[in-house]
Design a protein around this motif. Structure first.
Motif, mmCIF file in Angstrom:
data_model
loop_
_atom_site.group_PDB
_atom_site.id
_atom_site.type_symbol
_atom_site.label_atom_id
_atom_site.label_comp_id
_atom_site.label_asym_id
_atom_site.label_seq_id
_atom_site.Cartn_x
_atom_site.Cartn_y
_atom_site.Cartn_z
ATOM 1 N N UNK A 22 61.358 82.478 -55.571
ATOM 2 C CA UNK A 22 61.913 81.384 -56.363
ATOM 3 C C UNK A 22 61.255 81.318 -57.740
ATOM 4 N N UNK A 23 59.939 81.480 -57.759
ATOM 5 C CA UNK A 23 59.219 81.470 -59.037
ATOM 6 C C UNK A 23 59.727 82.581 -59.949
ATOM 7 N N UNK A 24 59.924 83.758 -59.364
ATOM 8 C CA UNK A 24 60.395 84.892 -60.166
ATOM 9 C C UNK A 24 61.799 84.638 -60.715
ATOM 10 N N UNK A 25 62.669 84.049 -59.904
ATOM 11 C CA UNK A 25 64.031 83.764 -60.345
ATOM 12 C C UNK A 25 64.074 82.664 -61.407
ATOM 13 N N UNK A 26 63.256 81.633 -61.215
ATOM 14 C CA UNK A 26 63.297 80.478 -62.115
ATOM 15 C C UNK A 26 62.524 80.733 -63.403
ATOM 16 N N UNK A 27 61.342 81.346 -63.286
ATOM 17 C CA UNK A 27 60.459 81.446 -64.443
ATOM 18 C C UNK A 27 60.314 82.859 -65.000
ATOM 19 N N UNK B 230 60.704 73.317 -59.501
ATOM 20 C CA UNK B 230 61.943 72.825 -60.092
ATOM 21 C C UNK B 230 61.668 71.883 -61.259
ATOM 22 N N UNK B 231 60.682 70.998 -61.104
ATOM 23 C CA UNK B 231 60.364 70.041 -62.168
ATOM 24 C C UNK B 231 59.913 70.756 -63.426
ATOM 25 N N UNK B 232 59.088 71.792 -63.272
ATOM 26 C CA UNK B 232 58.580 72.523 -64.425
ATOM 27 C C UNK B 232 59.665 73.344 -65.112
ATOM 28 N N UNK B 233 60.760 73.634 -64.398
ATOM 29 C CA UNK B 233 61.841 74.399 -65.012
ATOM 30 C C UNK B 233 62.512 73.617 -66.139
#
Length: 324
Positions: free
Chosen positions: A138-143, A221-224
């Motif tokens: 998820x981290x890789x996909x989002x950030x 999600x919040x940091x996105x």
């Protein structure tokens, strides 16, 4: 080169009497004598054992691992480098040299120990392993960065890079937040393979997989919102638009096939669709603004670097002139 006297080993603790002495002794044996234990209100003998083992001991003013780390680095550590680990004897002190090497070489300002490189039997349950994999994906996909193990508690970083981060998480979300802030602030990150051992007998974990996993996902999600606004607003917009489309299809089906109208649902469908499209547009615009902002920062950094080089050359030329 990183002088070991310039490194502070940071150990957040909570009821770690069974392992804290072993951990402190291990770091001192590899030459890291500056050990700071930040205790979150242990009800056992953690603080007394830590002092007897040669560590400085601080009782944190708040609660949670995140608050302990922020308080320690900002108010009680003055060395340029910090090596952070857990006090549960799951990390090897002998990996400290590898963790500090990228800082010594000047290739990174923040180092993450990858537990999956050498994870010993019993170190992590299947549920935790699966959850870690999903969170890293998820981290890789989002950030957009592949840090391999963003939940690792074994970190080495410069104090200066830490102070650039906007950290607010109080609990186990601190590791996730640090990884996101590294991306946001373009902190140079290195990932180093480490050994991860099972907790010794008699040592109980403070981790709650379901609760803490939920907190970590919310933190991602919040940091996105500020690091990847297209994902943040686009995901909400997509869900809202799909909900509107589904409600519209239902209303049309009932009207065409059954001859029954659903005015209230139709209004809700229109509202959800319009809101979703607006959020998608806002996400695109916010992403464009963020991209321009990053380009401006990169340009300023290049200009500043050029000015520093020019100033260095001017000083060198002046020194040569004075020698002549």
């Amino acid at each position: 080169m990183v002088d070991l006297d310039d490194v502070c080993v940071l150990l957040p603790t909570l009821d770690e009497a069974a392992t804290v002495e072993e951990v402190i002794t291990g770091f001192r044996e590899v030459g890291l004598s500056n050990v700071l234990v930040v205790d979150g209100g242990s009800t056992d003998d953690t603080r007394e054992i830590a002092r007897a083992a040669g560590a400085r001991v601080l009782r944190q003013s708040g609660q949670g691992k995140g608050q302990a780390v922020r308080e320690a680095v900002r108010d009680h550590i003055d060395t340029p480098y910090v090596l952070m680990a857990d006090a549960d004897a799951t990390y090897e002190a002998t990996d400290a040299e590898a963790m500090l090497e990228p800082l010594r070489a000047g290739t990174a300002d923040h180092v993450i120990g990858n537990r999956f490189a050498d994870m010993r039997s019993g170190a992590m349950t299947r549920l935790n392993r699966f959850g870690n994999r999903i969170i890293n994906l998820t981290f890789r996909l989002v950030h957009g960065e592949r840090y391999e193990d963003i939940l690792s508690g074994y970190r080495a970083f410069t104090r200066e890079s830490f102070l650039r981060m906007n950290l607010t998480a109080d609990g186990f979300g601190i590791e996730t937040e640090m990884a996101v802030e590294c991306v946001k602030n373009r902190v140079r990150v290195a990932v180093v393979p480490i050994t991860y051992r099972a907790r010794p007998d008699g040592s109980a974990t403070n981790l709650h997989p379901i609760r803490d996993g939920g907190v970590i996902f919310l933190e991602l999600y919040r940091k996105a919102k500020t690091n990847n606004p297209l994902f943040y607003f686009g995901s909400i917009g997509t869900v809202s638009t799909l909900a509107g489309v589904l409600m519209t299809a239902y209303v049309l089906y009932r009207w065409i096939v059954r001859g029954v109208g659903h005015e209230i649902i139709a209004v809700g469908a229109a509202g959800a669709t319009i809101l979703g499209i607006q959020l998608l547009i806002f996400g695109v615009l916010a992403d464009m603004i963020l991209t321009l902002h990053r380009e401006q920062l990169a340009h300023r950094e290049r200009v500043a670097e050029g000015e520093r080089v020019a100033e260095g050359e001017r000083v060198a030329a002046d020194d040569r002139s004075s020698d002549d």
